[in-house]
Design a protein around this motif. Structure first.
Motif, PDB file in Angstrom:
ATOM      1  N   PHE A  76       0.806  -1.215   0.000  1.00  0.00           N
ATOM      2  CA  PHE A  76       0.000   0.000   0.000  1.00  0.00           C
ATOM      3  C   PHE A  76       0.845   1.274   0.000  1.00  0.00           C
ATOM      4  N   ASP A  77       2.145   1.112  -0.187  1.00  0.00           N
ATOM      5  CA  ASP A  77       2.966   2.257  -0.565  1.00  0.00           C
ATOM      6  C   ASP A  77       2.755   2.595  -2.041  1.00  0.00           C
ATOM      7  N   TYR A  78       2.241   1.620  -2.798  1.00  0.00           N
ATOM      8  CA  TYR A  78       2.115   1.789  -4.251  1.00  0.00           C
ATOM      9  C   TYR A  78       0.694   1.585  -4.765  1.00  0.00           C
ATOM     10  N   CYS A  79      -0.153   0.972  -3.959  1.00  0.00           N
ATOM     11  CA  CYS A  79      -1.519   0.664  -4.385  1.00  0.00           C
ATOM     12  C   CYS A  79      -2.523   1.200  -3.379  1.00  0.00           C
ATOM     13  N   SER A  80      -3.628   1.700  -3.898  1.00  0.00           N
ATOM     14  CA  SER A  80      -4.794   1.989  -3.090  1.00  0.00           C
ATOM     15  C   SER A  80      -5.836   0.924  -3.418  1.00  0.00           C
ATOM     16  N   GLY A  81      -6.468   0.389  -2.397  1.00  0.00           N
ATOM     17  CA  GLY A  81      -7.400  -0.708  -2.666  1.00  0.00           C
ATOM     18  C   GLY A  81      -8.573  -0.734  -1.716  1.00  0.00           C
ATOM     19  N   VAL A  82      -9.687  -1.279  -2.196  1.00  0.00           N
ATOM     20  CA  VAL A  82     -10.885  -1.439  -1.377  1.00  0.00           C
ATOM     21  C   VAL A  82     -11.474  -2.819  -1.609  1.00  0.00           C
ATOM     22  N   ASP A  83     -12.288  -3.248  -0.670  1.00  0.00           N
ATOM     23  CA  ASP A  83     -13.132  -4.420  -0.870  1.00  0.00           C
ATOM     24  C   ASP A  83     -14.445  -3.919  -1.453  1.00  0.00           C
ATOM     25  N   TYR A  84     -14.669  -4.237  -2.711  1.00  0.00           N
ATOM     26  CA  TYR A  84     -15.792  -3.703  -3.486  1.00  0.00           C
ATOM     27  C   TYR A  84     -17.111  -4.401  -3.169  1.00  0.00           C
ATOM     28  N   GLY A  85     -17.016  -5.482  -2.392  1.00  0.00           N
ATOM     29  CA  GLY A  85     -18.208  -6.258  -2.086  1.00  0.00           C
ATOM     30  C   GLY A  85     -18.474  -7.329  -3.128  1.00  0.00           C
ATOM     31  N   ASP A  86     -19.689  -7.866  -3.147  1.00  0.00           N
ATOM     32  CA  ASP A  86     -20.060  -8.965  -4.037  1.00  0.00           C
ATOM     33  C   ASP A  86     -20.950  -8.489  -5.180  1.00  0.00           C
ATOM     34  N   ILE A  87     -20.823  -9.174  -6.305  1.00  0.00           N
ATOM     35  CA  ILE A  87     -21.764  -8.986  -7.406  1.00  0.00           C
ATOM     36  C   ILE A  87     -23.021  -9.798  -7.105  1.00  0.00           C
ATOM     37  N   ASP A  88     -24.171  -9.215  -7.358  1.00  0.00           N
ATOM     38  CA  ASP A  88     -25.445  -9.879  -7.067  1.00  0.00           C
ATOM     39  C   ASP A  88     -25.752 -10.908  -8.152  1.00  0.00           C
ATOM     40  N   LEU A 309       3.927  -4.338  -7.468  1.00  0.00           N
ATOM     41  CA  LEU A 309       5.231  -4.376  -8.136  1.00  0.00           C
ATOM     42  C   LEU A 309       5.176  -3.659  -9.481  1.00  0.00           C
ATOM     43  N   LYS A 310       4.094  -3.874 -10.203  1.00  0.00           N
ATOM     44  CA  LYS A 310       3.913  -3.201 -11.497  1.00  0.00           C
ATOM     45  C   LYS A 310       3.825  -1.694 -11.308  1.00  0.00           C
ATOM     46  N   LYS A 311       3.092  -1.242 -10.292  1.00  0.00           N
ATOM     47  CA  LYS A 311       2.971   0.185 -10.008  1.00  0.00           C
ATOM     48  C   LYS A 311       4.309   0.778  -9.599  1.00  0.00           C
ATOM     49  N   ARG A 312       5.078   0.018  -8.826  1.00  0.00           N
ATOM     50  CA  ARG A 312       6.390   0.521  -8.412  1.00  0.00           C
ATOM     51  C   ARG A 312       7.297   0.715  -9.611  1.00  0.00           C
ATOM     52  N   ARG A 313       7.264  -0.206 -10.571  1.00  0.00           N
ATOM     53  CA  ARG A 313       8.087  -0.061 -11.765  1.00  0.00           C
ATOM     54  C   ARG A 313       7.647   1.130 -12.608  1.00  0.00           C
TER      55      ARG A 313
END
Length: 326
Positions: A76-88, A309-313
């Protein structure tokens, strides 16, 4: 920047269960990765109950911490992320469920976000691939599984958890010339159960060959097969892993990889242009001691690490992929 709660300050047993204790928000603003559950399981041919897979993996994932020592990165130094929940999804109606999957994933993909999708049985991958096709066109597939899932039908039904990749090829969703299946094993009805996938255009490395080649060579072949920085979707059936390490699944097959090898296969994908993942067939009712949940959450963690890793590069191009030798 969205990141997990700090479990050294907030006990893990508190709060609503989300993956890694990420915030449960359906947003496409300021996020790089989202965790999405697709709890559909009525296309399974044997044991059912993988509809509870997403919540089972989330429950165990509260033990995960943000630093990955094997990849030497704080996610999370390179990514922001959330739990989007479930698809109905719609139990018993696979076609309406596919429509909901495409509708649910489309805003995520249109905003350049990488989804980590947790099933559910393997039939959900067809819905996932339809959504990715809308964004990317035919996509390369890296498929870890003990079964090829390229059967034509089950009981005369064309849409089951053993048929999604035949349907995906028929619909033109997959670039088969740059796609590969790894880990197939177990008793079959005949040699065509393996050869059908090759006839469709996939490269197939059965488990017997995996053992002869060794993990490094298999990973080299995956990188060689995909090639050219084309967009890649990774689909990971937990029954790819030996049931000694992942008993909680619907159609287990013995003589598979260990949990260590299971994680190393994901880590070894670093350097590919991965735009999405799914992890399927986790079945809590057969998961004694949460062994499968522990491994599944770790696999998803490694998938998120690949995005970091991809974001860091991208921020520091001088940092080449540790797997560039492939």
């Amino acid at each position: 920047m969205y990141q997990p709660k700090d479990s050294s300050k907030s006990p893990r047993f508190t709060g609503v269960r989300t993956f890694m204790r990420l915030e449960n928000i359906q947003t496409t603003e300021d996020v790089d990765i989202v965790i999405v559950g697709v709890p559909f399981d009525t296309a399974a041919s044997n044991r059912v109950g993988t509809r509870y897979g997403p919540q089972h993996v989330r429950n165990f994932s509260v033990l995960l911490r943000p630093y990955n020592p094997d990849q030497e990165i704080n996610i999370f130094d390179y990514c922001s992320g959330v739990d989007y929940g479930d698809i109905d999804v719609v139990p018993g109606n696979i076609h309406r469920s596919y429509d909901n999957i495409v509708e649910g994933l489309t805003p995520i993909l249109e905003n350049g976000i990488t989804p980590i999708i947790i099933g559910g049985d393997h039939s959900i991958s067809l819905g996932n691939l339809r959504a990715f096709y809308k964004k990317h066109g035919p996509i390369s597939l890296v498929h870890f599984d003990s079964h090829g899932d390229t059967w034509d039908n089950y009981y005369g039904e064309k849409y089951m958890h053993g048929t999604p990749f035949r349907r995906a090829v028929e619909e033109g969703l997959i670039d088969v010339d740059h796609s590969i299946q790894v880990g197939m094993r177990g008793p079959l009805y005949g040699p065509e159960d393996i050869e059908d996938a090759r006839d469709l255009g996939f490269e197939v490395i059965p488990m017997k060959e995996v053992r002869k080649l060794g993990q490094e060579e298999v990973l080299r072949r995956i990188h060689e097969r995909v090639a050219d920085n084309r967009p890649v979707f990774v689909t990971y059936d937990i029954d790819f892993v030996d049931p000694a390490y992942a008993p909680g699944t619907g159609t287990p097959e013995v003589a598979g990889p260990t949990s260590h090898e299971a994680l190393e296969y994901v880590r070894g994908l670093d350097g590919l242009n991965i735009v999405g993942f799914d992890l399927v067939e986790v079945l809590p009712a057969y998961d004694h001691g949460e062994i499968t949940a522990a491994l599944a959450s770790a696999i998803a963690f490694e998938m998120i690490s690949l995005v970091a890793l991809k974001k860091r590069r991208e921020k520091s191009p001088e940092l080449s992929s540790q797997n560039s030798s492939y």
